[in-house]
Design a protein around this motif. Structure first.
Motif, PDB file in Angstrom:
ATOM      1  N   GLN A 112       0.833  -1.213   0.000  1.00  0.00           N
ATOM      2  CA  GLN A 112       0.000   0.000   0.000  1.00  0.00           C
ATOM      3  C   GLN A 112       0.864   1.259   0.000  1.00  0.00           C
ATOM      4  O   GLN A 112       0.533   2.244  -0.662  1.00  0.00           O
ATOM      5  CB  GLN A 112      -0.959   0.003   1.198  1.00  0.00           C
ATOM      6  N   VAL A 113       1.989   1.233   0.720  1.00  0.00           N
ATOM      7  CA  VAL A 113       2.891   2.382   0.724  1.00  0.00           C
ATOM      8  C   VAL A 113       3.412   2.633  -0.693  1.00  0.00           C
ATOM      9  O   VAL A 113       3.409   3.766  -1.177  1.00  0.00           O
ATOM     10  CB  VAL A 113       4.056   2.162   1.727  1.00  0.00           C
ATOM     11  N   ARG A 114       3.825   1.572  -1.363  1.00  0.00           N
ATOM     12  CA  ARG A 114       4.322   1.719  -2.740  1.00  0.00           C
ATOM     13  C   ARG A 114       3.254   2.280  -3.668  1.00  0.00           C
ATOM     14  O   ARG A 114       3.525   3.178  -4.471  1.00  0.00           O
ATOM     15  CB  ARG A 114       4.807   0.365  -3.270  1.00  0.00           C
ATOM     16  N   VAL A 115       2.049   1.736  -3.576  1.00  0.00           N
ATOM     17  CA  VAL A 115       0.944   2.197  -4.429  1.00  0.00           C
ATOM     18  C   VAL A 115       0.638   3.669  -4.141  1.00  0.00           C
ATOM     19  O   VAL A 115       0.482   4.469  -5.060  1.00  0.00           O
ATOM     20  CB  VAL A 115      -0.313   1.314  -4.226  1.00  0.00           C
ATOM     21  N   THR A 116       0.576   4.023  -2.870  1.00  0.00           N
ATOM     22  CA  THR A 116       0.283   5.411  -2.481  1.00  0.00           C
ATOM     23  C   THR A 116       1.307   6.366  -3.075  1.00  0.00           C
ATOM     24  O   THR A 116       0.952   7.386  -3.680  1.00  0.00           O
ATOM     25  CB  THR A 116       0.274   5.534  -0.941  1.00  0.00           C
ATOM     26  N   LEU A 117       2.583   6.030  -2.922  1.00  0.00           N
ATOM     27  CA  LEU A 117       3.636   6.916  -3.414  1.00  0.00           C
ATOM     28  C   LEU A 117       3.685   6.950  -4.947  1.00  0.00           C
ATOM     29  O   LEU A 117       3.860   8.014  -5.541  1.00  0.00           O
ATOM     30  CB  LEU A 117       4.987   6.510  -2.820  1.00  0.00           C
ATOM     31  N   ASP A 131      -4.089   7.196   3.419  1.00  0.00           N
ATOM     32  CA  ASP A 131      -2.720   7.119   2.896  1.00  0.00           C
ATOM     33  C   ASP A 131      -1.723   7.608   3.939  1.00  0.00           C
ATOM     34  O   ASP A 131      -0.686   6.981   4.177  1.00  0.00           O
ATOM     35  CB  ASP A 131      -2.553   7.992   1.638  1.00  0.00           C
ATOM     36  N   ARG A 132      -2.039   8.720   4.560  1.00  0.00           N
ATOM     37  CA  ARG A 132      -1.147   9.315   5.555  1.00  0.00           C
ATOM     38  C   ARG A 132      -0.989   8.403   6.772  1.00  0.00           C
ATOM     39  O   ARG A 132       0.110   8.234   7.289  1.00  0.00           O
ATOM     40  CB  ARG A 132      -1.653  10.702   5.953  1.00  0.00           C
ATOM     41  N   THR A 133      -2.082   7.784   7.192  1.00  0.00           N
ATOM     42  CA  THR A 133      -2.025   6.850   8.321  1.00  0.00           C
ATOM     43  C   THR A 133      -1.160   5.644   7.973  1.00  0.00           C
ATOM     44  O   THR A 133      -0.348   5.187   8.782  1.00  0.00           O
ATOM     45  CB  THR A 133      -3.453   6.404   8.708  1.00  0.00           C
ATOM     46  N   THR A 134      -1.324   5.119   6.776  1.00  0.00           N
ATOM     47  CA  THR A 134      -0.524   3.975   6.327  1.00  0.00           C
ATOM     48  C   THR A 134       0.953   4.322   6.324  1.00  0.00           C
ATOM     49  O   THR A 134       1.791   3.536   6.794  1.00  0.00           O
ATOM     50  CB  THR A 134      -0.969   3.505   4.926  1.00  0.00           C
TER      51      THR A 134
END
Length: 189
Positions: A112-117, A131-134
């Protein structure tokens, strides 16, 4: 005044120097420093109104190019060597299990971090609260792993691992990165 490599490295931009493979515990220590720097960048991204694109690229490069191989260095070589060299009274396995739990927490969030970024780079859309919480949770797991690995495991490794252990660790780390083995280790403890 021209910035030195160590100053640039402290910014989290530069990968860990491959020259440190001759002293694998120093290399791991430097990767831990880099991880802490990346966690700080992630924290900044999580609270930024408009995240810095270069910072996002720096984090993604670290996650895609360095994190997995570093975790393999620990899981496949460092942890087993420590279990082999430490006595039961030292309870090293308990510490390793704590570190692994934090790694699992981070790995669970990593996709999820990769997808968000990546989405941010592609679209420039604002990060959502989720996204910020993740991002914050991911950095928290990474930091927790770092505290135990850097403060507990590395000092024990420096006192317990033999020259042969360090040579093997160095060779495996180089091979994992597609580098040829070195003939003679220097600065090995």
């Amino acid at each position: 005044m021209k910035q030195s490599v160590p100053t640039r490295h402290r910014s989290g931009v530069a990968p860990t120097s491959q020259r440190l493979f001759a002293s694998p515990l120093d290399f791991i220590s430097e990767v831990h420093l880099r991880e802490r720097q990346i966690c700080a960048v992630i924290d900044d991204l999580a609270i930024a109104t408009s995240p810095d694109r270069q910072a996002v690229l720096t984090v993604l490069r670290f996650l895609n190019e360095e994190l997995n191989v570093h975790q393999r260095d620990e899981a496949e070589d460092l942890f087993p060597l420590l279990v082999l060299r430490c006595s039961e009274e030292e309870s090293i396995e308990r510490t390793i299990n704590r570190i692994r739990a934090d790694q699992v927490g981070a790995i669970r969030l990593l996709p999820q971090v990769r997808v968000t970024l990546a989405d941010y780079l592609d679209t420039g859309a604002d990060l959502t609260a989720e996204d910020r919480t993740t991002l914050t949770e991911f950095a928290g797991h990474m930091r927790s792993h770092l505290v135990a690995a850097h403060a507990i495991l590395l000092p024990i490794a420096r006192s317990r691992l033999t020259r042969a252990d360090l040579r093997m660790l160095s060779e495996h780390m180089r091979l994992r990165r597609g580098l040829p083995p070195i003939q003679e280790m220097t600065n090995a403890e």
